[in-house]
Design a protein around this motif. Structure first.
Motif, PDB file in Angstrom:
ATOM      1  N   GLU A 192      44.576 -40.764  36.434  1.00 53.09           N
ATOM      2  CA  GLU A 192      44.130 -39.553  35.751  1.00 53.09           C
ATOM      3  C   GLU A 192      43.154 -39.891  34.620  1.00 53.09           C
ATOM      4  O   GLU A 192      42.159 -39.186  34.415  1.00 53.09           O
ATOM      5  N   ARG A 193      43.424 -40.973  33.895  1.00 54.80           N
ATOM      6  CA  ARG A 193      42.500 -41.395  32.858  1.00 54.80           C
ATOM      7  C   ARG A 193      41.155 -41.794  33.469  1.00 54.80           C
ATOM      8  O   ARG A 193      40.098 -41.514  32.898  1.00 54.80           O
ATOM      9  N   ALA A 194      41.207 -42.446  34.632  1.00 51.47           N
ATOM     10  CA  ALA A 194      39.959 -42.820  35.310  1.00 51.47           C
ATOM     11  C   ALA A 194      39.161 -41.582  35.707  1.00 51.47           C
ATOM     12  O   ALA A 194      37.925 -41.580  35.646  1.00 51.47           O
ATOM     13  N   LYS A 195      39.861 -40.533  36.094  1.00 49.47           N
ATOM     14  CA  LYS A 195      39.175 -39.294  36.475  1.00 49.47           C
ATOM     15  C   LYS A 195      38.518 -38.643  35.254  1.00 49.47           C
ATOM     16  O   LYS A 195      37.400 -38.112  35.348  1.00 49.47           O
ATOM     17  N   LEU A 196      39.180 -38.692  34.103  1.00 51.49           N
ATOM     18  CA  LEU A 196      38.567 -38.160  32.880  1.00 51.49           C
ATOM     19  C   LEU A 196      37.310 -38.937  32.527  1.00 51.49           C
ATOM     20  O   LEU A 196      36.295 -38.351  32.116  1.00 51.49           O
ATOM     21  N   GLU A 197      37.359 -40.252  32.685  1.00 54.59           N
ATOM     22  CA  GLU A 197      36.172 -41.062  32.417  1.00 54.59           C
ATOM     23  C   GLU A 197      35.049 -40.719  33.392  1.00 54.59           C
ATOM     24  O   GLU A 197      33.871 -40.718  33.024  1.00 54.59           O
ATOM     25  N   GLU A 198      35.424 -40.409  34.639  1.00 53.82           N
ATOM     26  CA  GLU A 198      34.414 -40.011  35.626  1.00 53.82           C
ATOM     27  C   GLU A 198      33.725 -38.718  35.204  1.00 53.82           C
ATOM     28  O   GLU A 198      32.499 -38.575  35.352  1.00 53.82           O
ATOM     29  N   VAL A 199      34.504 -37.772  34.679  1.00 54.11           N
ATOM     30  CA  VAL A 199      33.914 -36.517  34.209  1.00 54.11           C
ATOM     31  C   VAL A 199      32.926 -36.788  33.077  1.00 54.11           C
ATOM     32  O   VAL A 199      31.788 -36.296  33.088  1.00 54.11           O
ATOM     33  N   ALA A 200      33.350 -37.590  32.097  1.00 55.27           N
ATOM     34  CA  ALA A 200      32.480 -37.874  30.955  1.00 55.27           C
ATOM     35  C   ALA A 200      31.227 -38.638  31.389  1.00 55.27           C
ATOM     36  O   ALA A 200      30.114 -38.343  30.926  1.00 55.27           O
ATOM     37  N   ASP A 201      31.383 -39.601  32.287  1.00 56.21           N
ATOM     38  CA  ASP A 201      30.224 -40.369  32.766  1.00 56.21           C
ATOM     39  C   ASP A 201      29.254 -39.469  33.535  1.00 56.21           C
ATOM     40  O   ASP A 201      28.028 -39.640  33.449  1.00 56.21           O
ATOM     41  N   THR A 202      29.797 -38.508  34.285  1.00 55.28           N
ATOM     42  CA  THR A 202      28.949 -37.590  35.040  1.00 55.28           C
ATOM     43  C   THR A 202      28.151 -36.690  34.094  1.00 55.28           C
ATOM     44  O   THR A 202      26.956 -36.455  34.309  1.00 55.28           O
ATOM     45  N   VAL A 203      28.808 -36.187  33.050  1.00 52.87           N
ATOM     46  CA  VAL A 203      28.093 -35.377  32.062  1.00 52.87           C
ATOM     47  C   VAL A 203      26.986 -36.199  31.412  1.00 52.87           C
ATOM     48  O   VAL A 203      25.861 -35.715  31.193  1.00 52.87           O
ATOM     49  N   ASP A 204      27.287 -37.455  31.120  1.00 54.16           N
ATOM     50  CA  ASP A 204      26.275 -38.343  30.539  1.00 54.16           C
ATOM     51  C   ASP A 204      25.090 -38.510  31.485  1.00 54.16           C
ATOM     52  O   ASP A 204      23.924 -38.442  31.066  1.00 54.16           O
ATOM     53  N   ASP A 205      25.360 -38.716  32.776  1.00 54.45           N
ATOM     54  CA  ASP A 205      24.284 -38.874  33.756  1.00 54.45           C
ATOM     55  C   ASP A 205      23.421 -37.614  33.841  1.00 54.45           C
ATOM     56  O   ASP A 205      22.183 -37.693  33.933  1.00 54.45           O
ATOM     57  N   VAL A 206      24.082 -36.460  33.829  1.00 55.79           N
ATOM     58  CA  VAL A 206      23.352 -35.192  33.927  1.00 55.79           C
ATOM     59  C   VAL A 206      22.442 -34.999  32.713  1.00 55.79           C
ATOM     60  O   VAL A 206      21.286 -34.572  32.836  1.00 55.79           O
ATOM     61  N   LEU A 207      22.957 -35.341  31.531  1.00 56.98           N
ATOM     62  CA  LEU A 207      22.161 -35.152  30.316  1.00 56.98           C
ATOM     63  C   LEU A 207      21.054 -36.194  30.177  1.00 56.98           C
ATOM     64  O   LEU A 207      20.070 -35.967  29.469  1.00 56.98           O
ATOM     65  N   ARG A 208      21.198 -37.349  30.845  1.00 59.53           N
ATOM     66  CA  ARG A 208      20.134 -38.359  30.792  1.00 59.53           C
ATOM     67  C   ARG A 208      18.833 -37.821  31.389  1.00 59.53           C
ATOM     68  O   ARG A 208      17.739 -38.168  30.937  1.00 59.53           O
ATOM     69  N   ASP A 209      18.951 -36.973  32.409  1.00 55.48           N
ATOM     70  CA  ASP A 209      17.751 -36.361  32.977  1.00 55.48           C
ATOM     71  C   ASP A 209      17.049 -35.494  31.934  1.00 55.48           C
ATOM     72  O   ASP A 209      15.818 -35.484  31.839  1.00 55.48           O
ATOM     73  N   LYS A 210      17.842 -34.770  31.155  1.00 54.51           N
ATOM     74  CA  LYS A 210      17.263 -33.929  30.109  1.00 54.51           C
ATOM     75  C   LYS A 210      16.634 -34.793  29.021  1.00 54.51           C
ATOM     76  O   LYS A 210      15.561 -34.471  28.494  1.00 54.51           O
ATOM     77  N   LYS A 211      17.273 -35.926  28.701  1.00 51.26           N
ATOM     78  CA  LYS A 211      16.719 -36.832  27.687  1.00 51.26           C
ATOM     79  C   LYS A 211      15.396 -37.420  28.154  1.00 51.26           C
ATOM     80  O   LYS A 211      14.460 -37.567  27.373  1.00 51.26           O
ATOM     81  N   ARG A 212      15.309 -37.755  29.439  1.00 54.24           N
ATOM     82  CA  ARG A 212      14.059 -38.324  29.964  1.00 54.24           C
ATOM     83  C   ARG A 212      12.912 -37.325  29.874  1.00 54.24           C
ATOM     84  O   ARG A 212      11.778 -37.675  29.562  1.00 54.24           O
ATOM     85  N   SER A 213      13.209 -36.058  30.170  1.00 59.20           N
ATOM     86  CA  SER A 213      12.157 -35.043  30.094  1.00 59.20           C
ATOM     87  C   SER A 213      11.677 -34.870  28.661  1.00 59.20           C
ATOM     88  O   SER A 213      10.492 -34.615  28.413  1.00 59.20           O
ATOM     89  N   LEU A 214      12.584 -35.027  27.684  1.00 59.06           N
ATOM     90  CA  LEU A 214      12.185 -34.933  26.284  1.00 59.06           C
ATOM     91  C   LEU A 214      11.357 -36.142  25.866  1.00 59.06           C
ATOM     92  O   LEU A 214      10.498 -36.043  24.987  1.00 59.06           O
ATOM     93  N   GLU A 215      11.599 -37.277  26.490  1.00 58.02           N
ATOM     94  CA  GLU A 215      10.804 -38.465  26.178  1.00 58.02           C
ATOM     95  C   GLU A 215       9.374 -38.328  26.706  1.00 58.02           C
ATOM     96  O   GLU A 215       8.429 -38.829  26.104  1.00 58.02           O
ATOM     97  N   GLU A 216       9.227 -37.630  27.832  1.00 59.64           N
ATOM     98  CA  GLU A 216       7.886 -37.429  28.386  1.00 59.64           C
ATOM     99  C   GLU A 216       7.049 -36.524  27.490  1.00 59.64           C
ATOM    100  O   GLU A 216       5.829 -36.716  27.358  1.00 59.64           O
ATOM    101  N   ASP A 217       7.684 -35.537  26.893  1.00 57.74           N
ATOM    102  CA  ASP A 217       7.000 -34.649  25.939  1.00 57.74           C
ATOM    103  C   ASP A 217       7.896 -34.538  24.715  1.00 57.74           C
ATOM    104  O   ASP A 217       8.716 -33.622  24.609  1.00 57.74           O
TER     105      ASP A 217
END
Length: 308
Positions: A192-217
């Motif tokens: 269950e703890r591993a699943k919580l970490e998976e959720v947090a890592d997934t949110v991080d991955d999703v937001l990295r796309d948004k961070k990259r777009s901010l780096e471009e502009d």
């Protein structure tokens, strides 16, 4: 690219850390002191990460990764009732906080029932104020597939967390995490703890796309720099609400009434420009309880300057 790190250690010699952060062009995002212990969340250039880590070690502290620092995330359930707001929602919110995010747990007013669940425009607008949203929708596959419509027309990145994996809802969200349904106990077991970490890592991955777009502009000014300027404003300094200023990837939430302080915020000087010229300033949809500041990108500011 800037990296976010957290220093956890004593107050002794902490000035050396703050000087090092300033020397490399970094920014202190958050500073919390409890007696002689100090926690500092900082954003620094990636190439200087090792140098700052050495400083933290030299002064007796520990360096931790907090990839979601500087974000505010909504964890959404269909309702606030016992049926829909079980322990896993709180566990997910707590795990995201361990990754550095500020989290808010939210229940919809009319989310109950597969055939009657709804989400209003006001609720969508409130969710859109955050950097991302995590929806938790339960244990029954047909119910999850039907309620996935609640996530449509939400403009911030969304992650669906549920029991069985639904079909035909991939277009409603950026990612799906199955295997986390409603349960009446905390998520303490290793899997269950591993699943919580998976959720947090997934949110991080999703937001990295948004961070990259901010780096471009890039933004005209980093939100943390605006935070440092606004911290000297007396109504914010005297505010008793937790975290009076919350950082977003593209701006800030300032927890003071909009109508009373709009004029001051619009005229704050940032790099010789009024904040109202380089950012969109608007009241929060949550009962005008706070102000949402969305900083414009450099290209937006340049285009507006040319248009004048």
């Amino acid at each position: 690219m800037f990296e976010v790190m957290m220093y956890d250690g004593g107050v002794y010699r902490s000035e050396e850390l703050f000087e090092a952060i300033e020397d490399v062009g970094g920014v202190v995002l958050q500073r919390n002191r409890s007696s002689q212990m100090l926690t500092v969340i900082m954003s620094i250039p990636g190439e200087d990460k090792e140098a700052i880590s050495r400083v933290c070690t030299d002064i007796g502290g520990v360096v931790k990764e907090v990839p979601l620092a500087g974000t505010e995330i909504a964890v959404v359930g269909p309702t606030l009732g016992r049926h829909h707001m079980p322990h896993p929602i709180c566990d997910i919110a707590e795990e995201l906080r361990r990754y550095g995010a500020i989290t808010v747990v939210m229940g919809l007013a009319r989310g109950r029932g597969k055939l009657t669940s709804q989400i209003s425009k006001v609720e969508k607008d409130i969710i859109d104020e955050y950097d991302a949203a995590v929806f938790m929708l339960g244990n029954f596959k047909p119910c999850v597939e039907k309620k996935a419509d609640l996530m449509r027309e939400i403009h911030v990145p969304t992650v669906l967390v549920c029991g069985p994996r639904p079909e035909g809802v991939d277009d409603a969200c950026e990612a799906i995490i199955d295997g986390v349904g409603r349960k009446a106990s905390r998520m303490r077991l290793p899997d269950e703890r591993a699943k919580l970490e998976e959720v947090a890592d997934t949110v991080d991955d999703v937001l990295r796309d948004k961070k990259r777009s901010l780096e471009e502009d890039p933004l005209f000014v980093h939100p943390a720099e605006v935070k440092q300027i606004l911290e000297n404003y007396e109504p914010i300094d005297m505010c008793l609400r937790p975290a009076p200023i919350v950082l977003h990837l593209d701006g800030l939430r300032v927890k003071i009434p909009y109508e009373e302080h709009r004029e001051y915020l619009e005229n704050v000087l940032v790099y010789g420009r009024k904040l109202g010229e380089v950012a969109y300033i608007s009241p929060s949809k949550i009962d005008n309880s706070s102000v949402i500041i969305r900083i414009k990108t450099r290209s937006q500011v340049e285009d507006e300057d040319r248009a004048r």
